[in-house]
Scaffold this active site. Structure first.
Site, PDB file in Angstrom:
ATOM      1  N   GLU A   1      -4.677   4.599   6.074  1.00  0.00           N
ATOM      2  CA  GLU A   1      -4.109   4.110   4.681  1.00  0.00           C
ATOM      3  C   GLU A   1      -4.634   5.274   3.502  1.00  0.00           C
ATOM      4  O   GLU A   1      -3.707   5.796   2.890  1.00  0.00           O
ATOM      5  CB  GLU A   1      -4.820   2.804   4.149  1.00  0.00           C
ATOM      6  CG  GLU A   1      -4.409   2.277   2.658  1.00  0.00           C
ATOM      7  CD  GLU A   1      -5.089   1.237   2.235  1.00  0.00           C
ATOM      8  OE1 GLU A   1      -4.964   0.101   2.866  1.00  0.00           O
ATOM      9  OE2 GLU A   1      -6.063   1.536   1.404  1.00  0.00           O
TER      10      GLU A   1
ATOM     11  N   SER B   1     -10.182  -0.012   3.331  1.00  0.00           N
ATOM     12  CA  SER B   1      -9.855  -0.224   4.278  1.00  0.00           C
ATOM     13  C   SER B   1      -8.968   1.168   5.040  1.00  0.00           C
ATOM     14  O   SER B   1      -8.345   1.784   4.177  1.00  0.00           O
ATOM     15  CB  SER B   1      -8.291  -1.048   4.230  1.00  0.00           C
ATOM     16  OG  SER B   1      -8.853  -2.404   3.798  1.00  0.00           O
TER      17      SER B   1
ATOM     18  N   ARG C   1       0.814  -1.257   0.146  1.00  0.00           N
ATOM     19  CA  ARG C   1      -0.046  -0.043  -0.044  1.00  0.00           C
ATOM     20  C   ARG C   1       0.670   1.263   0.021  1.00  0.00           C
ATOM     21  O   ARG C   1       0.500   2.280   0.748  1.00  0.00           O
ATOM     22  CB  ARG C   1      -0.982   0.252   1.092  1.00  0.00           C
ATOM     23  CG  ARG C   1      -1.945  -1.117   1.085  1.00  0.00           C
ATOM     24  CD  ARG C   1      -3.057  -0.780   0.279  1.00  0.00           C
ATOM     25  NE  ARG C   1      -4.308  -1.520   0.395  1.00  0.00           N
ATOM     26  CZ  ARG C   1      -4.178  -2.804   0.205  1.00  0.00           C
ATOM     27  NH1 ARG C   1      -3.125  -3.605  -0.422  1.00  0.00           N
ATOM     28  NH2 ARG C   1      -5.192  -3.587   0.050  1.00  0.00           N
TER      29      ARG C   1
HETATM   30  N1  EPU Z   1     -10.907  -9.928  10.670  1.00  0.00           N
HETATM   31  C1  EPU Z   1     -11.653  -9.948  12.010  1.00  0.00           C
HETATM   32  N2  EPU Z   1     -12.548  -9.033  12.011  1.00  0.00           N
HETATM   33  C2  EPU Z   1     -12.669  -7.949  11.406  1.00  0.00           C
HETATM   34  C3  EPU Z   1     -12.007  -8.046   9.946  1.00  0.00           C
HETATM   35  C4  EPU Z   1     -11.041  -8.950   9.926  1.00  0.00           C
HETATM   36  O1  EPU Z   1     -11.270 -10.805  12.639  1.00  0.00           O
HETATM   37  O2  EPU Z   1     -13.614  -7.040  11.527  1.00  0.00           O
HETATM   38  C5  EPU Z   1      -9.940 -11.106  10.384  1.00  0.00           C
HETATM   39  C6  EPU Z   1     -10.610 -11.900   9.302  1.00  0.00           C
HETATM   40  O3  EPU Z   1     -11.370 -12.880  10.009  1.00  0.00           O
HETATM   41  C7  EPU Z   1      -9.134 -12.624   8.679  1.00  0.00           C
HETATM   42  C8  EPU Z   1      -8.264 -11.398   8.818  1.00  0.00           C
HETATM   43  O4  EPU Z   1      -8.708 -10.645   9.792  1.00  0.00           O
HETATM   44  O5  EPU Z   1      -8.873 -13.541   9.375  1.00  0.00           O
HETATM   45  C9  EPU Z   1      -7.980 -10.424   7.551  1.00  0.00           C
HETATM   46  O6  EPU Z   1      -9.402 -10.055   7.019  1.00  0.00           O
HETATM   47  P1  EPU Z   1      -9.562  -9.892   5.504  1.00  0.00           P
HETATM   48  O7  EPU Z   1      -9.544 -11.237   4.830  1.00  0.00           O
HETATM   49  O8  EPU Z   1     -11.037  -9.322   5.399  1.00  0.00           O
HETATM   50  O9  EPU Z   1      -8.560  -9.044   4.903  1.00  0.00           O
HETATM   51  P2  EPU Z   1      -7.849  -7.835   5.676  1.00  0.00           P
HETATM   52  O10 EPU Z   1      -6.561  -7.912   6.039  1.00  0.00           O
HETATM   53  O11 EPU Z   1      -8.700  -7.222   6.684  1.00  0.00           O
HETATM   54  C10 EPU Z   1      -7.050  -6.801   3.271  1.00  0.00           C
HETATM   55  C11 EPU Z   1      -6.895  -5.489   2.504  1.00  0.00           C
HETATM   56  C12 EPU Z   1      -8.134  -5.387   1.684  1.00  0.00           C
HETATM   57  C13 EPU Z   1      -8.315  -6.514   0.898  1.00  0.00           C
HETATM   58  C14 EPU Z   1      -8.329  -7.671   1.599  1.00  0.00           C
HETATM   59  C15 EPU Z   1      -8.611  -9.011   1.019  1.00  0.00           C
HETATM   60  C16 EPU Z   1      -5.400  -4.044   3.828  1.00  0.00           C
HETATM   61  C17 EPU Z   1      -5.140  -2.838   4.443  1.00  0.00           C
HETATM   62  N3  EPU Z   1      -6.528  -4.249   3.465  1.00  0.00           N
HETATM   63  O12 EPU Z   1      -7.913  -6.597   4.320  1.00  0.00           O
HETATM   64  O13 EPU Z   1      -8.062  -4.230   1.139  1.00  0.00           O
HETATM   65  O14 EPU Z   1      -9.411  -6.227   0.114  1.00  0.00           O
HETATM   66  O15 EPU Z   1      -7.100  -8.010   2.381  1.00  0.00           O
HETATM   67  O16 EPU Z   1      -7.309  -9.204  -0.002  1.00  0.00           O
HETATM   68  O17 EPU Z   1      -4.419  -4.706   3.515  1.00  0.00           O
HETATM   69  C18 EPU Z   1      -8.489  -1.846   0.933  1.00  0.00           C
HETATM   70  O18 EPU Z   1      -7.269  -1.714   0.841  1.00  0.00           O
HETATM   71  O19 EPU Z   1      -9.260  -0.845   0.827  1.00  0.00           O
HETATM   72  C19 EPU Z   1      -9.022  -3.338   1.101  1.00  0.00           C
HETATM   73  C20 EPU Z   1     -10.397  -3.356   1.083  1.00  0.00           C
END
Ligand code: EPU
Length: 347
Positions: A343, A247, A170
């Site tokens: 971000e 995010s 990012r």
């Molecule tokens: N989780 C929770 N509670 C929550 C949210 C997440 O426990 O409220 C846990 C999930 O269960 C999972 C882990 O956290 O085990 C990761 O969650 P998720 O797969 O939704 O991905 P993320 O790391 O929260 C990132 C990106 C997203 C992207 C997703 C999928 C960043 C900052 N965000 O989110 O990007 O869509 O992975 O690849 O890296 C964005 O940048 O705007 C964005 C949406």
């Protein structure tokens, strides 16, 4: 409009429709940019001399906390084409103002796979390199060839390759040394002909498996695209329905020693070991654990299904969202000793 006609500058221009949080702020001046020539003209125009400039594409990665006392460049450059191909790859160029998701869908309709994991990310092509958008196991930099940009200081066009863009998680040159110095006008992607599906990301794999064993075993690019769209729709709010900027925080990266200490106290912490030994934590999990999911301060809230996304429940200001973000940062730091970094660009 001819590229030689005087360019139109609008005063006290409303930005409500130009930021996905839906903040009701104004720009001192704004102009719509439909060609590189117009951009160079706008940059050199005496009416904008000495003014701060802000480039807005889809406005999906910005938090406007107040009126912008400068010139907003509304990027409306259009066009997309295959510029060349060699034995290994197709090279596809898109103008900065093209909608990112429409561009991804178009590449697939042309039989050019490679961007499908990045389906439905809000924003424009020109914004994609700035934060090196990424999702579901793919980062834009893996498909990037080069970009064209206009240097604000001189109005000249430059071409930058991946090395010059210094992509990180990012992150890029445009968020650091290059900040406020360039306006991206087009991006060229390199889509390898030897395509292989990237379907390992947990949510994606689950969706493809649920969809039937055959598509999970050897999913097509279209099947991945459809799965990404379905997963995102189920989890992430549509900015047209509920203001947000995706995010709000980056997933923090900590060193191995700090992780070991944290893991001993919080064995369920969601983490991803990085190639250099450091560990990336799921910020959404940290925020969720602090009890913030679904909560609000006034009209600024934390999304019910993904705690990493802050939302405007109606009538919130950028300052309201920042106040909420700070409260979350404080709680996460107090409980986990981890600092969350925003971000989007906060202005
Ligand atoms: N989780 C929770 N509670 C929550 C949210 C997440 O426990 O409220 C846990 C999930 O269960 C999972 C882990 O956290 O085990 C990761 O969650 P998720 O797969 O939704 O991905 P993320 O790391 O929260 C990132 C990106 C997203 C992207 C997703 C999928 C960043 C900052 N965000 O989110 O990007 O869509 O992975 O690849 O890296 C964005 O940048 O705007 C964005 C949406």
């Amino acid at each position: 409009m001819s590229q030689f006609a005087p360019i139109q500058f609008d005063a006290a221009y409303p930005l409500l429709a130009h930021n996905t949080f839906g903040f009701d702020v104004r720009a001192r001046l704004a102009c719509r940019i439909e060609s590189e020539a117009q951009l160079m003209q706008a940059v050199r125009d005496p009416r904008a001399a000495g003014l701060a400039r802000l480039v807005l594409g889809g406005g999906s990665n910005v938090v406007l906390t107040r009126d912008f006392d400068g010139l907003v460049l509304l990027i409306a450059l259009r066009g997309r084409r295959v510029v060349r191909e060699d034995d290994e790859a197709w090279y596809v160029e898109a103008a900065a103002g093209e909608n990112w998701h429409d561009f991804v869908a178009w590449t697939l309709s042309q039989g050019l796979p490679g961007l499908e994991n990045l389906a439905l990310i809000p924003g424009t092509v020109g914004a994609a390199p700035i934060q090196n958008i990424g999702a579901y196991g793919l980062e834009m930099c893996e498909r990037f060839a080069s970009l064209r940009a206009v240097a604000l200081a001189t109005g000249e066009t430059v071409e930058l390759d991946a090395l010059a863009c210094r992509f990180g998680y990012r992150d890029s040159f445009f968020k650091r040394e290059g900040r406020d110095r360039f306006v991206i006008t087009s991006v060229t992607f390199r889509l390898p002909k030897a395509w292989t599906p990237r379907a390992g990301y947990a949510d994606l794999a689950r969706h493809l498996n649920a969809d039937g064993a055959s598509s999970a075993a050897a999913p097509t690019a279209q099947a991945i695209f459809d799965a990404v769209v379905a997963v995102r729709r189920a989890k992430l709010p549509d900015p047209l329905e509920l203001g947000n900027a995706g995010s709000f925080f980056k997933n923090p990266v900590i060193d191995a020693a700090q992780f070991d200490a944290l893991h001993a106290r919080e064995p369920e912490v969601v983490s991803y070991r990085q190639p250099d030994g450091s560990v990336k934590l799921a910020a959404g999990w940290l925020i969720d654990r602090c009890g913030w999911k679904g909560r609000s301060i006034g009209a600024a809230g934390v999304h019910e299904r993904q705690a990493l996304v802050l939302v405007n429940r109606g009538g919130a200001s950028g300052a309201d969202v920042l106040a909420l973000a700070q409260a979350i940062q404080r709680d996460v730091h107090d409980r986990f000793g981890v600092t969350l970094e925003a971000e989007p660009l906060c202005l």
